[in-house]
Motif scaffolding. Structure first.
Motif, PDB file in Angstrom:
ATOM      1  N   ARG A 477       0.980  -1.057   0.273  1.00  0.00           N
ATOM      2  CA  ARG A 477       0.086  -0.244   0.231  1.00  0.00           C
ATOM      3  C   ARG A 477       0.680   0.956  -0.281  1.00  0.00           C
ATOM      4  NH1 ARG A 477      -2.522  -4.494   1.263  1.00  0.00           N
ATOM      5  NH2 ARG A 477      -5.085  -4.390   1.729  1.00  0.00           N
ATOM      6  N   GLU A 478       1.772   1.276  -1.109  1.00  0.00           N
ATOM      7  CA  GLU A 478       3.033   2.225  -1.036  1.00  0.00           C
ATOM      8  C   GLU A 478       2.064   3.369  -1.493  1.00  0.00           C
ATOM      9  OE1 GLU A 478       6.120   1.017  -2.631  1.00  0.00           O
ATOM     10  OE2 GLU A 478       7.045   0.129  -0.960  1.00  0.00           O
ATOM     11  N   LYS A 479       2.822   4.913  -1.215  1.00  0.00           N
ATOM     12  CA  LYS A 479       1.748   6.057  -1.460  1.00  0.00           C
ATOM     13  C   LYS A 479       0.946   6.646  -1.938  1.00  0.00           C
ATOM     14  CE  LYS A 479       6.773   6.449  -3.103  1.00  0.00           C
ATOM     15  NZ  LYS A 479       6.878   7.842  -2.173  1.00  0.00           N
ATOM     16  N   LEU A 480      -0.462   5.498  -1.114  1.00  0.00           N
ATOM     17  CA  LEU A 480      -1.763   6.076  -1.451  1.00  0.00           C
ATOM     18  C   LEU A 480      -2.435   6.152   0.124  1.00  0.00           C
ATOM     19  CD1 LEU A 480      -2.845   2.748  -2.827  1.00  0.00           C
ATOM     20  CD2 LEU A 480      -2.474   5.212  -3.709  1.00  0.00           C
ATOM     21  N   SER A 481      -2.835   7.040   0.283  1.00  0.00           N
ATOM     22  CA  SER A 481      -3.389   7.148   2.364  1.00  0.00           C
ATOM     23  C   SER A 481      -3.990   6.217   2.460  1.00  0.00           C
ATOM     24  CB  SER A 481      -4.039   8.384   1.682  1.00  0.00           C
ATOM     25  OG  SER A 481      -5.854   8.160   1.449  1.00  0.00           O
ATOM     26  N   ARG A 482      -3.998   6.643   3.887  1.00  0.00           N
ATOM     27  CA  ARG A 482      -4.188   4.928   4.519  1.00  0.00           C
ATOM     28  C   ARG A 482      -6.221   5.159   4.138  1.00  0.00           C
ATOM     29  NH1 ARG A 482      -3.747   2.080   8.737  1.00  0.00           N
ATOM     30  NH2 ARG A 482      -5.620   1.304  10.114  1.00  0.00           N
ATOM     31  N   ASP A 483      -6.599   5.920   4.231  1.00  0.00           N
ATOM     32  CA  ASP A 483      -7.781   5.238   3.528  1.00  0.00           C
ATOM     33  C   ASP A 483      -8.024   5.013   2.614  1.00  0.00           C
ATOM     34  OD1 ASP A 483     -11.249   5.779   3.865  1.00  0.00           O
ATOM     35  OD2 ASP A 483     -10.872   7.710   2.125  1.00  0.00           O
ATOM     36  N   MET A 484      -7.012   5.091   1.238  1.00  0.00           N
ATOM     37  CA  MET A 484      -7.531   4.925  -0.455  1.00  0.00           C
ATOM     38  C   MET A 484      -6.822   3.707   0.444  1.00  0.00           C
ATOM     39  SD  MET A 484      -8.302   5.764  -3.063  1.00  0.00           S
ATOM     40  CE  MET A 484      -8.459   7.453  -3.175  1.00  0.00           C
ATOM     41  N   SER A 485      -6.124   2.810   0.877  1.00  0.00           N
ATOM     42  CA  SER A 485      -5.073   1.664   1.106  1.00  0.00           C
ATOM     43  C   SER A 485      -5.767   0.746   1.526  1.00  0.00           C
ATOM     44  CB  SER A 485      -3.806   1.248   1.651  1.00  0.00           C
ATOM     45  OG  SER A 485      -3.784   2.144   3.223  1.00  0.00           O
ATOM     46  N   LEU A 486      -6.935   1.203   2.453  1.00  0.00           N
ATOM     47  CA  LEU A 486      -7.670  -0.286   3.167  1.00  0.00           C
ATOM     48  C   LEU A 486      -8.869  -0.290   1.836  1.00  0.00           C
ATOM     49  CD1 LEU A 486      -8.749   1.427   6.696  1.00  0.00           C
ATOM     50  CD2 LEU A 486      -7.907  -0.303   5.996  1.00  0.00           C
ATOM     51  N   ARG A 487      -9.199   0.954   0.973  1.00  0.00           N
ATOM     52  CA  ARG A 487     -10.588   0.689   0.261  1.00  0.00           C
ATOM     53  C   ARG A 487      -9.589   0.115  -1.509  1.00  0.00           C
ATOM     54  NH1 ARG A 487     -13.758   6.105  -1.040  1.00  0.00           N
ATOM     55  NH2 ARG A 487     -13.926   6.649   1.392  1.00  0.00           N
ATOM     56  N   LEU A 488      -8.094  -0.880  -1.448  1.00  0.00           N
ATOM     57  CA  LEU A 488      -7.642  -0.917  -3.062  1.00  0.00           C
ATOM     58  C   LEU A 488      -8.592  -1.930  -2.723  1.00  0.00           C
ATOM     59  CD1 LEU A 488      -5.270   0.233  -4.275  1.00  0.00           C
ATOM     60  CD2 LEU A 488      -3.638  -1.006  -2.945  1.00  0.00           C
ATOM     61  N   PHE A 489      -9.325  -3.186  -1.998  1.00  0.00           N
ATOM     62  CA  PHE A 489      -8.899  -4.795  -2.796  1.00  0.00           C
ATOM     63  C   PHE A 489     -10.372  -5.140  -1.824  1.00  0.00           C
ATOM     64  CE2 PHE A 489      -4.476  -4.872  -2.871  1.00  0.00           C
ATOM     65  CZ  PHE A 489      -4.239  -5.254  -4.225  1.00  0.00           C
ATOM     66  N   ALA A 490     -10.811  -3.375  -0.703  1.00  0.00           N
ATOM     67  CA  ALA A 490     -12.822  -4.111  -0.446  1.00  0.00           C
ATOM     68  C   ALA A 490     -13.598  -3.810  -1.503  1.00  0.00           C
ATOM     69  CB  ALA A 490     -12.466  -2.579   0.834  1.00  0.00           C
ATOM     70  N   ASP A 491     -14.144  -4.267  -0.999  1.00  0.00           N
ATOM     71  CA  ASP A 491     -15.888  -3.799  -1.433  1.00  0.00           C
ATOM     72  C   ASP A 491     -15.671  -4.116  -3.123  1.00  0.00           C
ATOM     73  OD1 ASP A 491     -17.726  -3.378   0.442  1.00  0.00           O
ATOM     74  OD2 ASP A 491     -16.458  -1.581  -0.076  1.00  0.00           O
ATOM     75  N   PRO A 492     -15.568  -5.586  -3.758  1.00  0.00           N
ATOM     76  CA  PRO A 492     -15.426  -5.579  -5.550  1.00  0.00           C
ATOM     77  C   PRO A 492     -16.716  -6.590  -5.380  1.00  0.00           C
ATOM     78  CG  PRO A 492     -14.425  -7.602  -3.722  1.00  0.00           C
ATOM     79  CD  PRO A 492     -14.689  -6.495  -2.897  1.00  0.00           C
ATOM     80  N   VAL A 493     -17.043  -5.608  -7.077  1.00  0.00           N
ATOM     81  CA  VAL A 493     -18.135  -6.705  -7.402  1.00  0.00           C
ATOM     82  C   VAL A 493     -17.979  -7.683  -8.075  1.00  0.00           C
ATOM     83  CG1 VAL A 493     -18.392  -4.184  -7.940  1.00  0.00           C
ATOM     84  CG2 VAL A 493     -17.070  -5.630 -10.118  1.00  0.00           C
ATOM     85  N   PRO A 494     -18.900  -8.576  -8.412  1.00  0.00           N
ATOM     86  CA  PRO A 494     -19.199  -9.414  -8.815  1.00  0.00           C
ATOM     87  C   PRO A 494     -18.899 -10.123  -9.951  1.00  0.00           C
ATOM     88  CG  PRO A 494     -20.581  -9.898  -7.997  1.00  0.00           C
ATOM     89  CD  PRO A 494     -20.301  -8.417  -7.669  1.00  0.00           C
ATOM     90  N   ALA A 495     -17.761 -10.686 -10.900  1.00  0.00           N
ATOM     91  CA  ALA A 495     -17.891 -10.947 -11.886  1.00  0.00           C
ATOM     92  C   ALA A 495     -17.673 -11.844 -12.925  1.00  0.00           C
ATOM     93  CB  ALA A 495     -16.164 -10.295 -12.267  1.00  0.00           C
ATOM     94  N   GLY A 496     -18.539 -12.939 -12.076  1.00  0.00           N
ATOM     95  CA  GLY A 496     -18.179 -14.197 -12.603  1.00  0.00           C
ATOM     96  C   GLY A 496     -18.119 -15.588 -10.844  1.00  0.00           C
ATOM     97  N   ASP A 497     -18.031 -16.515 -11.587  1.00  0.00           N
ATOM     98  CA  ASP A 497     -17.761 -17.793 -10.521  1.00  0.00           C
ATOM     99  C   ASP A 497     -16.278 -17.661  -9.948  1.00  0.00           C
ATOM    100  OD1 ASP A 497     -19.712 -18.908 -11.411  1.00  0.00           O
ATOM    101  OD2 ASP A 497     -19.227 -19.881 -12.920  1.00  0.00           O
ATOM    102  N   ASP A 498     -16.517 -17.836  -8.946  1.00  0.00           N
ATOM    103  CA  ASP A 498     -15.846 -17.026  -7.571  1.00  0.00           C
ATOM    104  C   ASP A 498     -14.791 -15.888  -8.492  1.00  0.00           C
ATOM    105  OD1 ASP A 498     -16.357 -19.366  -6.473  1.00  0.00           O
ATOM    106  OD2 ASP A 498     -14.745 -20.627  -8.002  1.00  0.00           O
ATOM    107  N   LEU A 499     -15.472 -15.313  -9.271  1.00  0.00           N
ATOM    108  CA  LEU A 499     -14.224 -14.388 -10.058  1.00  0.00           C
ATOM    109  C   LEU A 499     -15.334 -13.084  -9.348  1.00  0.00           C
ATOM    110  CD1 LEU A 499     -13.432 -15.364 -13.887  1.00  0.00           C
ATOM    111  CD2 LEU A 499     -11.828 -14.993 -11.001  1.00  0.00           C
ATOM    112  N   TYR A 500     -13.839 -11.348  -9.002  1.00  0.00           N
ATOM    113  CA  TYR A 500     -14.583 -10.264  -9.133  1.00  0.00           C
ATOM    114  C   TYR A 500     -13.876  -9.293  -9.133  1.00  0.00           C
ATOM    115  CZ  TYR A 500     -17.151 -13.365  -4.511  1.00  0.00           C
ATOM    116  OH  TYR A 500     -17.861 -14.092  -4.568  1.00  0.00           O
ATOM    117  N   TRP A 501     -13.604  -7.991  -9.522  1.00  0.00           N
ATOM    118  CA  TRP A 501     -13.117  -7.374  -9.396  1.00  0.00           C
ATOM    119  C   TRP A 501     -13.331  -5.774  -8.724  1.00  0.00           C
ATOM    120  CZ3 TRP A 501     -11.163  -8.495 -14.042  1.00  0.00           C
ATOM    121  CH2 TRP A 501      -9.609  -7.639 -14.201  1.00  0.00           C
TER     122      TRP A 501
END
Length: 569
Positions: A477-501
């Motif tokens: 999580r380099e060069k990002l604020s703490r708030d943005m680093s927490l959002r980096l991989f959070a709340d992904p959207v479904p993209a298929g079977d076992d797949l998210y984005w």
């Protein structure tokens, strides 16, 4: 006396019979023991292959064939060898059962090659990767492996250009295509940290003129929609449409055009060219010294290669479908309207129409440069096949099969002549068939442009060490604020079977493991980046061949020890 002699003879026969029975039992026991040992050896070999399926995570070992001398085996059993054999069997049986248990694995197979000592992993990759490159016919590969916040392995294999015999080096650039979209996403999130962009505000809020053609799309599409590929915009960057196919945020659909829209917004908001923005936001802060989006005239770019059968399939499949449809239409018109059969000249228009249709399809999907390359290669192959067919027909003519016998007057082309023509065509196709697996260098017609442009969706060029440093930035999580680093991989959207984005990459969630990934595919190049955030580890594989997609997947599976496929359906 006679009775005594008879009794002695009976005892002698009984002794011989008992001795023969013992010999028969010993022979049967020997045969059973040999069968058991053979099955035991086979079971052990199968168990070892289960530990390392498909050559994965294999230990170096030498196979020694098992040979058994039957006479010596019987003599040893007579001396008590049966007891020793049974003792060894009892000792070995728990080990075989344990190896057959799918829950039991060699410690070095758990966690993939990342769990191995680094020198052992380096030696294993040095043997494994070249062998798989030969199998998939991939000329060059570059690999970077990250663990615990640092690059633990960086290796190069093969040739960047086969004709010039230029080897792949750590500074060799590969076209990475959509892999650069993760880099663009990182730069956009840094702009969001600086309050130049906003995740959930319309991207058009700071534009003086709308880029999209629909007012509702301008008011609805946000940065989050673009980064998670839910904007509804299409994926054909060769001919981008500026209208959405569905309501933004309602579904997932990979969108390269969304990143072209984001590129335009970043240039307007940042008041700089896209290449300058990426240099200041990503490349310079993270130390990606070789990467860029704007093609450079003196760059050390690897030569891309494509299997010939893929190029022919791209053009010939739409050609065949269009030709059959047009031919059926011509036949219907000729038969039902003019009550006549098709003649040779009637095939000309379906051929020309199908050729134009197939060329237009390739141009629409890949752009002018790629379409010109595909059509040119296909026409060259047709010319070669025609020359081979002509040569085969000439040989058949010399052999006397393609001409009438003396004294026989013929009118027009008979059935035999047609058959000979078909036979010559079959011979030509058979002679050309081995060439279908040849790797053809991709012609870079785009370099003829006097004004090269950056393309956030497809023009990314990078090296394996640069992508290794980029993975470290994502994992740490380099060069990002703490708030943005927490959002980096959070709340992904479904993209298929076992797949998210997520905001920066795809995500695969299995029952026991979660990995983040991104994949790039350009004509002649295939690339893959896979990360395990919990282990702070990842691997990136860059190849200069269309055939490198499966190789990259296989290397990632071996390194991380994960049985998965990182690709959209």
């Amino acid at each position: 006396m006679r009775n005594i002699a008879l009794e002695k003879s009976r005892r002698t026969r009984a002794a011989h019979k008992a001795s023969g029975e013992r010999a028969r039992r010993v022979a049967e026991a020997g045969a059973k023991a040999r069968c058991y040992l053979r099955d035991l050896c086979r079971t052990s070999v199968r168990s070892g292959s289960r530990l390392f399926p498909k050559g994965r995570h294999q230990l170096s070992c030498e196979h020694v064939p098992f040979k058994l001398n039957t006479a010596a085996f019987v003599r040893q059993m007579r001396a008590g060898g049966i007891i020793a054999l049974l003792s060894l069997t009892v000792l070995a049986l728990p080990q075989v059962v344990q190896a057959d248990d799918p829950k039991v694995r060699d410690p070095r197979a758990e966690g993939g090659m990342l769990a191995w000592p680094q020198d052992e992993m380096s030696r294993a990759l040095g043997i494994y990767v070249p062998n798989r490159m030969k199998q998939f016919d991939v000329p060059g590969v570059a690999i970077a492996i990250v663990a615990d916040g640092k690059i633990v392995y960086a290796g190069t294999f093969g040739k960047a250009d086969k004709s010039a015999a230029i080897p792949v080096t750590p500074s060799t650039l590969f076209e990475a295509g959509a892999l650069g979209q993760s880099v663009v996403a990182f730069g956009a999130l840094r702009m969001a940290d600086d309050k130049l962009l906003f995740l959930d505000a319309p991207l058009s809020r700071d534009l003086n003129e709308p880029w999209l053609s629909d007012d509702e799309d301008n008011a609805a599409i946000t940065l989050r929609h673009v980064l998670t590929h839910t904007s509804g915009l299409g994926d054909n960057v060769a001919h981008p449409s500026r209208s959405s196919d569905f309501s933004p945020g309602s579904a997932f659909s990979h969108s390269g055009i969304g990143f072209l829209y984001l590129q335009h917004v970043m240039e307007v908001v940042g008041n700089a060219s896209f290449e300058q923005l990426m240099q200041s936001l990503v490349f310079q802060p993270l130390g990606l010294t070789q990467s860029h989006f704007l093609p450079q005239p003196d760059e050390q770019l690897a030569q891309g290669y494509v299997p010939l059968h893929f190029l022919l399939l791209v053009l010939c499949l739409p050609f065949a479908l269009a030709f059959l449809a047009m031919l059926a239409a011509f036949w219907a018109i000729s038969w039902f309207m003019f009550q006549r059969r098709l003649e040779g000249a009637d095939f000309l228009w379906p051929l020309l129409g199908a050729g134009f249709f197939a060329s237009a399809i390739v141009w629409w999907g890949f752009g002018f440069a790629t379409a010109a390359f595909v059509v040119g290669v296909t026409l060259l192959c047709v010319l070669v096949i025609a020359l081979l067919a002509g040569f085969a027909y000439y040989l058949l003519y010399i052999a006397g099969l393609a001409r009438a016998r003396e004294g026989i007057i013929t009118r027009g082309g008979g059935a035999k002549e047609s058959l000979i023509v078909v036979l010559a065509g079959v011979i030509a196709l058979g002679g050309f068939y081995p060439a279908l697996n040849w790797s053809i260098p991709v012609l870079r017609l785009s370099h003829l442009r006097s004004d090269p442009v950056s393309d956030a969706a497809a023009s990314f060029r990078t090296t394996a060490p640069d992508m290794g440093r980029f993975m470290i930035a994502l994992l740490e999580r380099e060069k990002l604020s703490r708030d943005m680093s927490l959002r980096l991989f959070a709340d992904p959207v479904p993209a298929g079977d076992d797949l998210y984005w997520s905001l920066v990459a795809g995500m695969r969630r299995d029952r026991t493991q979660e990995t983040q990934w991104a994949r790039g595919s350009v004509m002649g190049f295939e690339s893959l980046m896979v990360m395990d955030v919990k282990r702070r580890a990842g691997v990136v594989v860059l190849t200069n061949s269309r055939s490198g997609a499966e190789l990259a997947q296989d290397i990632a599976r071996n390194v991380l020890g994960v049985e998965a496929v990182w690709s959209l359906p």
